[in-house]
Design an enzyme around this catalytic site. Structure first.
Site: not given
Ligand code: PSU
Ligand code: MN
Length: 300
Positions: A24, A84, A105, A137, A139-141, A158
């Site tokens: 990524e 992003k 991701v 909330d 994540s779309a991941d 994390k």
């Molecule tokens: N967690 C980390 N480092 C990162 C990210 C998450 O420890 O860089 C980044 C990754 O790109 C992940 C994104 O896909 O944050 C997730 O963001 P969100 O929580 O908004 O879905």
């Molecule tokens: Mn989010």
């Protein structure tokens, strides 16, 4: 539909059935790591993939074009200012011609899948946020990992996230979660979150066999790799930092996609020199394991 433009090297490797590892770009942008460590992370991950016998393929949107595999000059661009881009934003980045979209991701897994790359490495994935029962909330991941035919290699997530709910979500979505030579779901800086992984695996061939045997052809797998023992941080110290970072986030009124970069920045600042070396070490280690897995998948 996403139609990535592959570098000549990546296109050649795919045509020959050789191993490719997608990476990524958010982690290498200012959204993921401070300068100059983002550059070091990128260089170490690229080298780890090559040392493992695979071709590295960084994902990004550059000048409105979805890309897989970048030149040195293009790698430079993702180290600078970037927006992003999660999976849903990739279409917007293309339609609006974003100069530099740093893919998360979810976006990277979607791009890898569209190009037929079955292995992807990152540092940590996004997950279910604490308080998601109120904010929604998530994540779309997680959906992307479950619904694209790609093995995502990460050091877990994390601990500022709600890790039990993150695992529950992956179970519901039908994504196998495999622990690499380890029985516990890792919490990024630490080797164990205290939550067991559903299944332990001990070799890349095992991962490749599991990937080949999944019931839904379009589904993916999460492979969690704990941070190397020598690089692990102290749990007690981290707990305090994470709690403070989340409180700061709430006080600052940060919401939505800005939450993760904000909290990452606070953790980095509060742990000064310690979190960044740990972050680099685990990202490099994940890239190395991903290369082994990609070689095994290419051989099946
Ligand atoms: N967690 C980390 N480092 C990162 C990210 C998450 O420890 O860089 C980044 C990754 O790109 C992940 C994104 O896909 O944050 C997730 O963001 P969100 O929580 O908004 O879905
Ligand atoms: Mn989010």
């Amino acid at each position: 539909m996403i139609d990535p433009t592959c570098s000549d090297e990546v296109a050649g490797a795919l045509a020959d059935g050789r191993a490719v590892v997608a990476l990524e770009s958010t982690i290498f942008s200012h959204l993921g790591l401070p300068t100059p460590f983002n550059r070091e992370a990128l260089e170490r991950c690229l080298a780890a993939v090559r040392d493992g016998g695979a071709v590295p393929a960084v994902t990004a949107v550059l000048d409105g074009v979805v890309r897989l595999g970048l030149s040195d000059a293009e790698h430079e661009r993702i180290l600078g200012p970037a927006r992003k881009a999660a999976e849903r934003d990739v279409a917007v980045a293309v339609g609006q011609g974003w100069e530099v979209g740093a893919t998360t991701v979810s976006a990277s897994v979607a791009i890898a899948a569209a190009a037929g790359v079955p292995v992807f490495a990152t540092g940590g994935i996004g997950g279910v946020h604490r308080g998601a029962e109120i904010t929604g909330d998530i994540s779309a991941d997680l959906d992307a990992i479950a619904s694209h035919p790609v093995i995502t290699v990460s050091a877990g997530a994390k601990a500022f996230l709600d890790l039990p709910r993150t695992l529950e979500f992956l179970e519901t979505a039908g994504a196998p979660v495999l622990g690499w030579q380890h029985d516990w779901f890792p919490a990024f800086y630490t080797r164990s979150s205290g939550l067991p992984v559903p299944h332990r695996v001990d070799s890349a061939d095992e991962v490749a066999r599991i990937f080949a045997a999944r019931s839904r052809p379009a589904s993916g797998i999460l492979l969690t790799v704990p941070i190397p023992v020598v690089d692990e941080l102290d749990t007690a110290e981290l707990d305090e930092v994470l709690t403070e970072a989340l409180a700061d986030c709430e006080r600052a009124g940060v919401t939505g996609a800005a939450i993760t970069p904000f909290v990452l920045g606070r953790i980095g600042a509060a742990t000064e020199g310690r979190s960044v070396p740990a972050n680099l070490a685990l990202a490099e280690n994940n890239a190395s394991v991903a290369a082994q897995v990609a070689v095994a998948v290419a051989a099946t």
